[in-house]
Design a protein around this motif. Structure first.
Motif, mmCIF file in Angstrom:
data_model
loop_
_atom_site.group_PDB
_atom_site.id
_atom_site.type_symbol
_atom_site.label_atom_id
_atom_site.label_comp_id
_atom_site.label_asym_id
_atom_site.label_seq_id
_atom_site.Cartn_x
_atom_site.Cartn_y
_atom_site.Cartn_z
ATOM 1 N N TYR B 63 -4.134 40.955 -33.069
ATOM 2 C CA TYR B 63 -5.717 41.242 -33.588
ATOM 3 C C TYR B 63 -6.269 39.546 -33.189
ATOM 4 N N GLU B 64 -5.993 39.456 -33.241
ATOM 5 C CA GLU B 64 -7.460 37.276 -32.734
ATOM 6 C C GLU B 64 -7.935 37.980 -31.212
ATOM 7 N N GLN B 65 -7.340 39.189 -30.548
ATOM 8 C CA GLN B 65 -8.123 38.798 -29.487
ATOM 9 C C GLN B 65 -9.007 40.330 -29.161
ATOM 10 N N GLU B 66 -10.217 39.561 -28.482
ATOM 11 C CA GLU B 66 -11.144 40.538 -28.932
ATOM 12 C C GLU B 66 -10.707 42.490 -28.582
ATOM 13 N N LYS B 67 -9.521 42.583 -27.442
ATOM 14 C CA LYS B 67 -9.110 43.973 -27.539
ATOM 15 C C LYS B 67 -8.058 43.740 -27.474
ATOM 16 N N PRO B 68 -7.447 43.852 -28.976
ATOM 17 C CA PRO B 68 -5.772 44.028 -29.128
ATOM 18 C C PRO B 68 -5.017 44.931 -28.318
ATOM 19 N N TYR B 69 -5.595 46.275 -28.371
ATOM 20 C CA TYR B 69 -5.031 47.427 -27.148
ATOM 21 C C TYR B 69 -5.901 46.749 -26.008
#
Lengths: 145, 150
Positions: B63-69
């Motif tokens: 969830y720290e990524q800009e686009k988790p999925y």
């Protein structure tokens, strides 16, 4: 304490159950903030109802973290080499869950004692929510801190 | 049916700092009772370099990524159609507050059951720390129900 318990384990033994407090909205909100998983299905009742659920449901990973504590209550975390779980059913608000673990194999390999655990989370009616397994490897003669 | 040619597709490396505050918040939210998960002094007395990350902590890195999925977008799956079916962790080294982790990910597998009614996607992430040591592997498997139209 842990060390004595671990040395006494035999195949077929159960590790102590871990009882989770009844699932509440505040637990889910707290977990959403701490984990970063803000999927509204866990925190917004209106959204959950629109999605066809009676209410919000718990994060599967929150329940898995409780299952993990069933293992770390007994074994040092650094000895837990594998930990997995399958999410079998949704967990609802007010569910009272119990995490269980059973030692299904113990083998001595080189200087390691390797435990295989079978894990389960059930609700108060016995319904299975998660099933899982873990591999724990302790060095023989290691101080089990 | 999902595009099987995406099996093996890799994703750019991501960096994460294992923040002490974040670890303490995660320990509280998961009701950890052992202070090695939230009290640095006790963790050190117990032989750890700092606060220890609990078993499932790596889930937060997504969830720290800009686009988790991003990989679901690539597969054309909307988040509302999937459920988390399985999560596996293989642990090689402990993770502590202050560690800098590098995550490499790829789509591990795509397969179906029940004549295609259920499709599964597994997403594999490997984590290395600042010493370039592999600390953990995560395999997250999601299930997509093709019989439910949404």
């Amino acid at each position: 304490m842990k060390k004595n318990e671990i040395n006494n384990f035999r195949i077929g033994d159960e590790i102590p159950n871990f009882h989770i407090k009844p699932i509440s909205r505040s637990m889910l909100t707290l977990y959403a903030t701490a984990s970063g998983d803000h999927n509204p299905i866990h925190i917004d009742s209106d959204y959950a109802k629109k999605s066809g659920l009676p209410d919000v449901i718990a994060h599967g990973m929150l329940i898995m973290s409780f299952l993990g504590q069933t293992i770390t209550n007994i074994f040092p975390q650094g000895s837990i080499k594998k930990f997995d779980s399958k999410f079998l059913a949704m967990t609802n608000i007010n569910d009272c869950l119990t995490c269980k673990g059973k030692i299904i194999n113990i083998e001595l390999k080189d200087s390691l004692k390797r435990f295989s655990l079978k894990l389960l989370v059930i609700d108060s009616s016995g319904k299975k929510k998660l099933s899982g397994s873990a591999i724990v490897e302790l060095k023989l003669n290691e101080k089990n801190k | 049916m999902l595009d099987r040619s995406l099996i093996g597709k890799t994703y750019p490396e991501c960096f994460f700092l294992v923040n002490k505050k974040r670890l303490i918040a995660f320990a509280k939210a998961t009701q950890q009772s052992d202070p090695i998960y939230f009290d640095e002094d006790i963790a050190k007395k117990d032989g750890h370099p700092s606060i220890l990350a609990p078993l499932t902590f790596l889930t937060t890195t997504r969830y720290e990524q800009e686009k988790p999925y991003q990989y679901l977008d690539d597969l054309g799956i909307s988040l509302g159609r999937i459920l988390h079916a399985k999560q596996e962790y293989t642990n090689y080294e402990s993770i502590y507050a202050g560690d800098e982790l590098r995550m490499d990910s790829k789509i591990g597998d795509i397969y179906d059951k029940k004549d295609g009614m259920l499709e599964f996607v597994s997403f594999i992430s490997n984590y290395k720390n600042q010493k370039n040591v592999l600390v953990a592997e995560s395999v997250s498997t999601l299930v997509l129900r093709n019989n439910e139209k949404k």
